[in-house]
Design a protein around this motif. Structure first.
Motif, PDB file in Angstrom:
ATOM      1  N   GLN A 102       0.842  -1.198   0.000  1.00 31.32           N
ATOM      2  CA  GLN A 102       0.000   0.000   0.000  1.00 31.32           C
ATOM      3  C   GLN A 102       0.876   1.247   0.000  1.00 31.32           C
ATOM      4  OE1 GLN A 102      -3.482   0.002   2.702  1.00 31.32           O
ATOM      5  NE2 GLN A 102      -2.878  -2.071   3.275  1.00 31.32           N
ATOM      6  N   ASP A 103       0.357   2.332  -0.604  1.00 31.23           N
ATOM      7  CA  ASP A 103       1.069   3.604  -0.656  1.00 31.23           C
ATOM      8  C   ASP A 103       0.773   4.428   0.589  1.00 31.23           C
ATOM      9  OD1 ASP A 103       2.101   2.948  -3.107  1.00 31.23           O
ATOM     10  OD2 ASP A 103       0.571   4.033  -4.249  1.00 31.23           O
ATOM     11  N   THR A 110       5.836  10.053  -2.011  1.00 37.04           N
ATOM     12  CA  THR A 110       4.944   8.900  -1.907  1.00 37.04           C
ATOM     13  C   THR A 110       5.769   7.647  -1.674  1.00 37.04           C
ATOM     14  OG1 THR A 110       3.331   9.917  -3.388  1.00 37.04           O
ATOM     15  CG2 THR A 110       3.176   7.530  -3.060  1.00 37.04           C
ATOM     16  N   ARG A 112       5.777   3.480  -0.930  1.00 31.83           N
ATOM     17  CA  ARG A 112       5.010   2.234  -1.019  1.00 31.83           C
ATOM     18  C   ARG A 112       5.616   1.213  -0.065  1.00 31.83           C
ATOM     19  NH1 ARG A 112       1.091   0.164  -3.934  1.00 31.83           N
ATOM     20  NH2 ARG A 112       0.905  -2.079  -4.268  1.00 31.83           N
ATOM     21  N   THR A 114       5.997  -2.378   1.198  1.00 29.77           N
ATOM     22  CA  THR A 114       5.842  -3.646   0.492  1.00 29.77           C
ATOM     23  C   THR A 114       5.683  -4.849   1.418  1.00 29.77           C
ATOM     24  OG1 THR A 114       8.259  -3.773   0.322  1.00 29.77           O
ATOM     25  CG2 THR A 114       7.063  -2.847  -1.560  1.00 29.77           C
ATOM     26  N   GLY A 128       9.829   4.099  -3.089  1.00 29.08           N
ATOM     27  CA  GLY A 128       9.081   5.344  -3.124  1.00 29.08           C
ATOM     28  C   GLY A 128       9.689   6.349  -4.068  1.00 29.08           C
TER      29      GLY A 128
END
Length: 410
Positions: A102-103, A110, A112, A114, A128
């Motif tokens: 999800q980010d 931004t 992410r 994992t 990111g």
């Protein structure tokens, strides 16, 4: 016929390399040549590791006095004696690994998230895209909370290329609950996805072979940091001088051709024996990488083999290569830049997929104690995007572990 003096041979190799170094202000590769000869003598039982280490230490001191740069490898020649045999080693335990995918909006850009690994300290994998303004303030940190109310500050370890961030966040001072159902990161709630393990683990004995030839085949895999094979002719000369190898052995031609193909100085893979012909290579592809992007939660542990044990927590892939987050006991079984005994027979990291490709890896970032180490095993060539599984094969001196991982991307 004169009796072969292994210690004298090593001293002559080291001194000759030292004298032939082209520029005293820059390392001339002499440490690689001397260590390669020492490792060969130890591997065939012609010289005790303790004696070889003492010779190399003397030689390293001489190189320093003559103005040569000394490779980090030699700062760790006197590793603690190995007293733990297979019966004394404790098998590694599987850790909880959960996928996130999800980010998260962050002031730096931004990010992410994992995966997260729960152990003595939690590890949050992240990629990111940083905002331009973030470069002036150093790497970002994260505020992370679990479902028990524990809140931690997590600091970044890794790197970035351009604006792309890739690495891991580690909580400082406190850790997170290993049973938490969710994480709150920068005020945003992220659900954790625990998945049933589908991997298979087995041990396989290696084919019996002549000790000198077995050592030669192990040495032509790419070096940990230069990605180049060992100085092959030095190793061959040492083995021939010791009487462990005849100079016209028919297998030497194949070994030399494989060495040339890996060295990047010419020589294609056609006609080479497996696994070399199907070795997938990275770097410099004109169209860029073609690997899949994603994460596979693995959570596999091996039984003890060749005085070590391996745990693979995560497989992470990008267009240009892929990597494993692993733990190994003892840490000295992994050849790493800042530790480990260079004369020990280290694990060699292989992999093969169901598309008939073979991969070989090197150690990336590594952190270890005498008992256990953890870090990254890096494959520079990208995975085949059409592969449905990959067999991970950490290989010791007499056995290898085979961990079959279905490639179900998250």
């Amino acid at each position: 016929m004169s009796v072969f003096d292994a210690e004298l041979h090593l001293r002559l190799v080291a001194e000759r390399a030292l004298l032939e170094a082209p520029d005293p202000r820059h390392g001339g590769g002499e440490e690689t040549v001397a260590t390669a000869a020492a490792r060969a003598l130890v591997a065939i039982g012609a010289l005790a590791a303790e004696t070889a280490g003492e010779v190399l230490e003397e030689y390293t001191f001489a190189a320093t006095l003559r103005g040569h740069e000394v490779h980090e490898l030699f700062h760790h020649l006197h590793a603690p004696p190995r007293t733990a045999g297979p019966a004394a080693l404790e098998p590694l335990r599987a850790r909880r690994v959960a996928a996130i995918g999800q980010d998260v909006a962050h002031a730096a850009g931004t990010l992410r998230l994992t995966y997260v690994i729960f152990g003595e300290r939690a590890e949050l994998g992240v990629v990111g895209l940083l905002d331009e303004s973030a470069f002036n303030h150093g790497p970002p940190s994260l505020r992370v909370k679990d479902d028990t109310g524990t809140e931690v500050q997590a600091e970044f370890a890794g790197g970035w290329s351009g604006r792309q961030l890739h690495g891991t966040f580690y909580p400082m001072r406190r850790t997170l609950s290993p049973t938490t159902r969710w994480l709150e990161v920068e005020g945003q709630r992220l659900e954790l996805r625990d998945e049933d393990a589908h991997h298979e683990v087995r041990l396989e004995p290696l084919r019996e072979s002549d000790p000198a030839l077995r050592h030669l085949w192990r040495q032509i895999t790419p070096d940990e940091w230069s990605h180049r094979p060992a100085p092959l002719e030095t190793v061959i000369d040492t083995l021939v001088a010791s009487g462990a190898l005849v100079v016209d052995h028919p297998e030497l031609d194949t070994i030399r051709r494989v060495h040339t193909a890996l060295d990047g100085n010419g020589g294609g893979k056609r006609g080479l024996p497996e696994p070399w012909r199907s070795l997938r290579r990275g770097h410099g592809h004109p169209r860029g990488g073609d690997g899949p992007r994603g994460v596979v939660v693995v959570g596999a542990v091996t039984p003890v083999f060749d005085e070590c044990a391996v745990a693979v927590d995560v497989l992470e892939s990008s267009e240009d290569g892929w990597s494993l987050i692993v733990r190994v006991t003892p840490s000295a079984a992994v050849k790493s830049h800042f530790g480990g005994d260079p004369l020990r027979s280290h694990l060699v990291w292989w992999a093969a997929d169901d598309r008939r490709h073979t991969y070989v890896a090197h150690t990336g970032n590594w952190d270890g104690s005498e008992t256990e180490g953890s870090g990254v095993i890096q494959f520079e060539a990208p995975l085949d995007a059409k592969a449905s599984y990959v067999d991970l094969m950490p290989t010791g001196h007499t056995h290898r572990a085979v961990i079959r991982v279905p490639l179900v991307w998250r």
